[in-house]
Design an enzyme around this catalytic site. Structure first.
Site, mmCIF file in Angstrom:
data_model
loop_
_atom_site.group_PDB
_atom_site.id
_atom_site.type_symbol
_atom_site.label_atom_id
_atom_site.label_comp_id
_atom_site.label_asym_id
_atom_site.label_seq_id
_atom_site.Cartn_x
_atom_site.Cartn_y
_atom_site.Cartn_z
ATOM 1 N N CYS A 136 -67.824 8.873 -48.594
ATOM 2 C CA CYS A 136 -69.165 9.137 -49.118
ATOM 3 C C CYS A 136 -69.457 10.604 -48.798
ATOM 4 O O CYS A 136 -68.542 11.348 -48.420
ATOM 5 C CB CYS A 136 -70.216 8.173 -48.556
ATOM 6 N N HIS B 179 -55.960 4.139 -29.945
ATOM 7 C CA HIS B 179 -56.855 3.408 -29.035
ATOM 8 C C HIS B 179 -57.619 2.293 -29.738
ATOM 9 O O HIS B 179 -57.873 1.253 -29.147
ATOM 10 C CB HIS B 179 -57.889 4.357 -28.412
HETATM 11 C C1 RB5 Z 1 -75.595 10.359 -50.797
HETATM 12 O O1 RB5 Z 1 -76.441 11.412 -51.130
HETATM 13 C C2 RB5 Z 1 -75.303 10.375 -49.305
HETATM 14 O O2 RB5 Z 1 -76.416 9.948 -48.611
HETATM 15 C C3 RB5 Z 1 -74.131 9.495 -48.993
HETATM 16 O O3 RB5 Z 1 -73.018 9.918 -49.730
HETATM 17 C C4 RB5 Z 1 -73.673 9.479 -47.547
HETATM 18 O O4 RB5 Z 1 -73.487 10.753 -47.054
HETATM 19 C C5 RB5 Z 1 -74.445 8.646 -46.648
HETATM 20 O O5 RB5 Z 1 -74.157 8.526 -45.452
#
Ligand code: RB5
Length: 143
Positions: free
Chosen positions: A65, A98
């Site tokens: 993400c 670990h």
């Molecule tokens: C999306 O904008 C962002 O919040 C997501 O990709 C991530 O970083 C969340 O932890």
């Protein structure tokens, strides 16, 4: 090795690069989305990937993400998942030795593809130490 992979929009670009990179190796990958940079919710992709790994349908999971944070939190809600937000090679190595981590989470907005490649190589190729103290600690998580 089989790998389930997924991302939100913030990790989409890096996920696509990782897929191409891993296909060179003897790795079977299933992509659980997302499929574009259109805004979406990381849990919708991290949860299915984590479930598949927890059910032993895949050896490992890789999630991306924007920061790596959201997918790590989501994946760790699934029993049997030990997900690490690895921001460098040392963390990746220790998470395997670990923590026997089975899901690698990456921050697509904070890591270059070159950095991510190095982290992935270390993470995929480092075995769990099997040291008694680490086995004991991991058992306690599930208890
Ligand atoms: C999306 O904008 C962002 O919040 C997501 O990709 C991530 O970083 C969340 O932890």
């Amino acid at each position: 090795m089989t790998i389930a992979i997924g991302s939100d929009h913030g990790g989409f670009k890096l996920k696509e690069e990782i897929k191409k990179y891993l296909l060179k190796d003897n790795v079977e990958i299933k992509d659980f989305g997302t499929n574009s940079e259109e805004s979406c919710d990381y849990a919708d992709f991290a949860y299915p990937v984590a479930l598949e790994v927890a059910k032993n349908n895949f050896d490992r999971g890789i999630l991306v993400c924007g920061s790596g944070v959201g997918v790590t939190i989501t994946a760790n809600r699934v029993k049997g998942i030990r997900a690490v937000n690895a921001y460098n090679e040392d963390i990746a190595k220790q998470s395997r030795e670990h923590g026997d981590c089975n899901v690698l989470c990456l921050g697509g907005r904070y890591l270059s593809f070159n950095q991510a490649k190095k982290i992935i190589d270390v993470w995929l190729n480092t075995p769990f130490s099997n040291d008694e103290r680490h086995v004991r600690r991991i058992k306690k998580i599930d208890q």
